[in-house]
Design an enzyme around this catalytic site. Structure first.
Site, PDB file in Angstrom:
ATOM      1  N   ARG A  62      -5.491   9.497 -13.526  1.00  0.00           N
ATOM      2  CA  ARG A  62      -6.406   8.758 -13.062  1.00  0.00           C
ATOM      3  C   ARG A  62      -5.840   7.846 -12.416  1.00  0.00           C
ATOM      4  O   ARG A  62      -7.545   6.542 -13.199  1.00  0.00           O
ATOM      5  CB  ARG A  62      -7.785   8.586 -13.429  1.00  0.00           C
ATOM      6  CG  ARG A  62      -8.117  10.833 -13.398  1.00  0.00           C
ATOM      7  CD  ARG A  62      -8.519  11.121 -12.784  1.00  0.00           C
ATOM      8  NE  ARG A  62      -9.128  12.218 -12.329  1.00  0.00           N
ATOM      9  CZ  ARG A  62     -10.487  12.857 -12.330  1.00  0.00           C
ATOM     10  NH1 ARG A  62     -11.490  11.519 -13.225  1.00  0.00           N
ATOM     11  NH2 ARG A  62     -10.732  13.878 -12.343  1.00  0.00           N
ATOM     12  N   ARG A 122     -12.561   4.694 -10.753  1.00  0.00           N
ATOM     13  CA  ARG A 122     -13.968   3.334 -10.986  1.00  0.00           C
ATOM     14  C   ARG A 122     -14.266   2.455 -11.695  1.00  0.00           C
ATOM     15  O   ARG A 122     -15.119   1.824 -11.871  1.00  0.00           O
ATOM     16  CB  ARG A 122     -14.704   4.831 -10.992  1.00  0.00           C
ATOM     17  CG  ARG A 122     -15.662   5.625  -9.776  1.00  0.00           C
ATOM     18  CD  ARG A 122     -16.889   6.562 -10.473  1.00  0.00           C
ATOM     19  NE  ARG A 122     -15.911   7.486 -11.138  1.00  0.00           N
ATOM     20  CZ  ARG A 122     -16.279   8.762 -11.008  1.00  0.00           C
ATOM     21  NH1 ARG A 122     -17.703   9.202 -11.001  1.00  0.00           N
ATOM     22  NH2 ARG A 122     -15.978   9.833 -12.346  1.00  0.00           N
ATOM     23  N   ARG A 155     -15.102   3.242  -2.512  1.00  0.00           N
ATOM     24  CA  ARG A 155     -16.022   3.756  -3.242  1.00  0.00           C
ATOM     25  C   ARG A 155     -17.724   3.507  -2.175  1.00  0.00           C
ATOM     26  O   ARG A 155     -18.590   4.688  -2.036  1.00  0.00           O
ATOM     27  CB  ARG A 155     -16.428   4.443  -4.274  1.00  0.00           C
ATOM     28  CG  ARG A 155     -15.562   5.872  -4.919  1.00  0.00           C
ATOM     29  CD  ARG A 155     -15.467   7.246  -3.801  1.00  0.00           C
ATOM     30  NE  ARG A 155     -16.510   7.632  -4.139  1.00  0.00           N
ATOM     31  CZ  ARG A 155     -18.263   8.263  -4.697  1.00  0.00           C
ATOM     32  NH1 ARG A 155     -18.437   8.229  -3.446  1.00  0.00           N
ATOM     33  NH2 ARG A 155     -18.150   8.773  -5.479  1.00  0.00           N
ATOM     34  N   ASP A 190      -7.469  14.497  -5.119  1.00  0.00           N
ATOM     35  CA  ASP A 190      -7.725  15.932  -6.110  1.00  0.00           C
ATOM     36  C   ASP A 190      -6.845  17.349  -6.346  1.00  0.00           C
ATOM     37  O   ASP A 190      -6.669  17.405  -5.295  1.00  0.00           O
ATOM     38  CB  ASP A 190      -9.792  15.930  -6.061  1.00  0.00           C
ATOM     39  CG  ASP A 190      -9.712  16.652  -7.595  1.00  0.00           C
ATOM     40  OD1 ASP A 190     -10.793  15.543  -7.890  1.00  0.00           O
ATOM     41  OD2 ASP A 190     -10.075  17.164  -7.412  1.00  0.00           O
ATOM     42  N   TYR A 202     -12.449  26.429 -12.445  1.00  0.00           N
ATOM     43  CA  TYR A 202     -13.803  26.199 -11.747  1.00  0.00           C
ATOM     44  C   TYR A 202     -14.170  26.966 -10.868  1.00  0.00           C
ATOM     45  O   TYR A 202     -15.462  27.037 -10.514  1.00  0.00           O
ATOM     46  CB  TYR A 202     -12.945  24.095 -10.747  1.00  0.00           C
ATOM     47  CG  TYR A 202     -12.497  23.208 -11.247  1.00  0.00           C
ATOM     48  CD1 TYR A 202     -13.788  22.314 -11.898  1.00  0.00           C
ATOM     49  CD2 TYR A 202     -11.590  23.387 -11.554  1.00  0.00           C
ATOM     50  CE1 TYR A 202     -13.603  21.684 -12.539  1.00  0.00           C
ATOM     51  CE2 TYR A 202     -11.459  21.452 -12.942  1.00  0.00           C
ATOM     52  CZ  TYR A 202     -12.551  21.025 -13.068  1.00  0.00           C
ATOM     53  OH  TYR A 202     -12.740  19.868 -13.618  1.00  0.00           O
TER      54      TYR A 202
HETATM   55  O1  CP3 Z   1      -5.017   9.548 -10.949  1.00  0.00           O
HETATM   56  C1  CP3 Z   1      -4.792   9.356  -9.832  1.00  0.00           C
HETATM   57  O2  CP3 Z   1      -5.196   8.270 -10.233  1.00  0.00           O
HETATM   58  C2  CP3 Z   1      -4.914  10.323  -8.528  1.00  0.00           C
HETATM   59  C3  CP3 Z   1      -6.269  10.526  -8.418  1.00  0.00           C
HETATM   60  C4  CP3 Z   1      -6.662  11.838  -8.367  1.00  0.00           C
HETATM   61  C5  CP3 Z   1      -8.484  12.915  -8.677  1.00  0.00           C
HETATM   62  N1  CP3 Z   1      -8.715  14.006  -9.076  1.00  0.00           N
HETATM   63  C6  CP3 Z   1      -9.349  11.570  -8.127  1.00  0.00           C
HETATM   64  C7  CP3 Z   1     -10.593  11.912  -8.836  1.00  0.00           C
HETATM   65  C8  CP3 Z   1      -6.065  13.121  -9.497  1.00  0.00           C
HETATM   66  C9  CP3 Z   1      -4.430  13.300 -10.114  1.00  0.00           C
HETATM   67  C10 CP3 Z   1      -6.787  13.517  -9.792  1.00  0.00           C
HETATM   68  C11 CP3 Z   1      -6.677  15.086 -10.807  1.00  0.00           C
HETATM   69  C12 CP3 Z   1      -8.186  16.112 -11.068  1.00  0.00           C
HETATM   70  N2  CP3 Z   1      -9.307  16.145 -11.052  1.00  0.00           N
HETATM   71  C13 CP3 Z   1      -8.237  16.775 -12.067  1.00  0.00           C
HETATM   72  C14 CP3 Z   1      -6.530  16.507 -13.639  1.00  0.00           C
HETATM   73  C15 CP3 Z   1      -6.472  16.125 -14.175  1.00  0.00           C
HETATM   74  C16 CP3 Z   1      -7.702  15.548 -14.989  1.00  0.00           C
HETATM   75  O3  CP3 Z   1      -8.320  15.027 -15.615  1.00  0.00           O
HETATM   76  O4  CP3 Z   1      -7.410  15.964 -15.841  1.00  0.00           O
HETATM   77  C17 CP3 Z   1      -8.998  17.567 -12.340  1.00  0.00           C
HETATM   78  C18 CP3 Z   1      -9.830  17.713 -13.626  1.00  0.00           C
HETATM   79  C19 CP3 Z   1      -9.576  16.975 -11.657  1.00  0.00           C
HETATM   80  C20 CP3 Z   1     -11.414  17.558 -11.421  1.00  0.00           C
HETATM   81  C21 CP3 Z   1     -12.455  16.569 -10.692  1.00  0.00           C
HETATM   82  N3  CP3 Z   1     -12.117  15.707 -10.042  1.00  0.00           N
HETATM   83  C22 CP3 Z   1     -13.200  16.530 -11.514  1.00  0.00           C
HETATM   84  C23 CP3 Z   1     -13.732  17.495 -12.767  1.00  0.00           C
HETATM   85  C24 CP3 Z   1     -14.309  14.963 -11.354  1.00  0.00           C
HETATM   86  C25 CP3 Z   1     -15.356  14.667 -11.418  1.00  0.00           C
HETATM   87  C26 CP3 Z   1     -15.392  14.087 -12.944  1.00  0.00           C
HETATM   88  C27 CP3 Z   1     -15.806  12.497 -12.461  1.00  0.00           C
HETATM   89  O5  CP3 Z   1     -14.770  11.846 -13.116  1.00  0.00           O
HETATM   90  O6  CP3 Z   1     -16.395  12.326 -11.823  1.00  0.00           O
HETATM   91  C28 CP3 Z   1     -13.403  14.958  -9.391  1.00  0.00           C
HETATM   92  C29 CP3 Z   1     -14.048  13.595  -9.036  1.00  0.00           C
HETATM   93  C30 CP3 Z   1     -12.836  12.495  -8.787  1.00  0.00           C
HETATM   94  N4  CP3 Z   1     -11.650  13.027  -8.426  1.00  0.00           N
HETATM   95  C31 CP3 Z   1     -12.494  11.108  -8.852  1.00  0.00           C
HETATM   96  C32 CP3 Z   1     -11.736  10.357  -8.685  1.00  0.00           C
HETATM   97  C33 CP3 Z   1     -11.058   9.092  -8.979  1.00  0.00           C
HETATM   98  C34 CP3 Z   1     -14.269  10.193  -9.404  1.00  0.00           C
HETATM   99  C35 CP3 Z   1     -14.544   9.624  -8.474  1.00  0.00           C
HETATM  100  C36 CP3 Z   1     -15.375   9.644  -7.780  1.00  0.00           C
HETATM  101  O7  CP3 Z   1     -16.358   9.968  -7.767  1.00  0.00           O
HETATM  102  O8  CP3 Z   1     -15.127   8.193  -7.024  1.00  0.00           O
END
Ligand code: CP3
Length: 344
Positions: A25, A29, A38, A74, A151
């Protein structure tokens, strides 16, 4: 910037000039540059537009000096063309409007061709490779079948995974049908990312640590193994990641991966010994250590490097993704510390 291949070398357990570091990640944000984009686009819009996804992928490479880029996407994206109605609701995380619970539901899921249905992601891979020009390697990724299944069965994030385990315990045939469909899609998706230019891939099984070793072996291992064997044949390194996996490490290792992820709930040296020193490892700083005073953060970085003891095959990372409130200057400081303290 000169060519930097220390990340790929560490994946293959080759000699490096210093320990490579990147962060799960790392685009997100906590960075002002990301928040600026964003403010104008939703998460799904960024993922759907290759130019935006590429731009966001490159932000932490430029701002932090990390040794690898990870594609901005994602893990839930492939579910949408499979027939899952996904939304990222404000402040709630992912919401799935048609969760899967029965054999009939599983049968409605489409086994997609990622080259057709996820062409925008593959285009982003190509754009990032072109812009990085060989200077920093690019990691592609996908969610592992268990984490994706959780999920789509729960309808979103979960704490106790009751519906997921209920399906597993009630109807193992339906469970395995769902898992093999997901494994098939994920394997072809990762190969497509590799063909588009990804130089390593990470399989995220973020929530698999909620399972007992016995359940992991029966309900998960065969499916993750199919994916990791398919990737192995493509010749690029695979990172197999999970959290809360201290008791599952031998089984995750058996399922496959050139690099095994270690969270912070186990000491790196003990975790690596369990995995075996013939594999590379990635981790294992607590993401909350980035909120500590600088001298305490430094002690924690040094401790991990001391435990890795300059053995070939350590990639420095957090044990899980960067948290939203993280001070960006501390992330930058960790990159500098790792490079400085680990010089060979
Ligand atoms: O790592 C990186 O920089 C690459 C981008 C990336 C995202 N999601 C962007 C994202 C990666 C590798 C993921 C993987 C991901 N997504 C996982 C596995 C990694 C982990 O953290 O366990 C999971 C479980 C998800 C599912 C997911 N996506 C959730 C649960 C959420 C919401 C939680 C939150 O932080 O708000 C997301 C949204 C998400 N995916 C964001 C980002 C940067 C949050 C961002 C936003 O709204 O801008």
């Amino acid at each position: 910037m000169a060519l930097n291949d220390r990340f790929l070398k560490a994946c293959r357990r080759e000699q490096v000039d210093c320990t490579p570091v990147w962060f799960m990640r790392q685009a997100g944000r906590y960075m002002a540059e990301y928040r600026a984009i964003r403010a104008k686009h939703t998460l799904l819009e960024i993922c759907a537009q290759p130019e935006l996804a590429a731009e966001v992928t490159l932000q932490p490479v430029h701002a932090l000096g990390v040794d690898a880029a990870i594609l901005f996407a994602d893990i839930l994206l492939p579910l949408m063309p499979m027939g899952i109605h996904l939304e990222f609701a404000k402040g709630e995380g992912p919401v799935i409007h048609n969760p899967i619970g029965s054999r009939a539901d599983v049968e409605t899921l489409r086994v997609i061709d990622p080259c057709e249905e996820l062409a925008h992601v593959l285009e982003a891979v190509k754009l990032v490779r072109r812009e990085l020009d060989g200077k920093t390697p690019l990691i592609g990724f996908a969610g592992a079948p268990f984490t994706l299944a959780s999920y789509i069965i729960e309808g979103g994030s979960s704490r106790n995974f009751i519906k997921t385990k209920q399906l597993m315990y009630r109807d193992s045939q339906v469970w395995h049908a769902l898992m093999s469909k997901l494994a098939q899609v994920i394997a072809t998706y990762l190969v497509a990312q590799i063909e588009a230019g990804a130089q390593a891939v990470q399989l995220f099984d973020s929530w698999v640590g909620v399972l007992s070793p016995t359940d992991y072996r029966e309900f998960v291992l065969p499916h993750s193994q199919v994916i990791l064997q398919t990737v192995k044949a493509s010749g690029v390194p695979a990172i197999h990641f999970g959290t809360d996996t201290a008791t599952l490490l031998p089984l995750l290792t058996e399922a496959g991966g050139d690099v095994i992820g270690l969270d912070w709930r186990i000491d790196l040296d003990r975790g690596w010994e369990t995995i075996g020193f013939d594999r590379a490892v990635q981790g294992n700083l607590d993401p909350v250590a980035l909120f500590a005073p600088r001298d305490e953060l430094e002690r924690r970085v040094r401790r991990i490097l001391d435990q890795a003891a300059k053995r070939p095959g350590h990639i420095f990372n957090l044990g899980h993704g960067i948290l939203q409130e993280t001070p960006v200057e501390n992330v930058k400081a960790v990159v500098e510390m790792v490079h400085e303290f680990s010089q060979r």
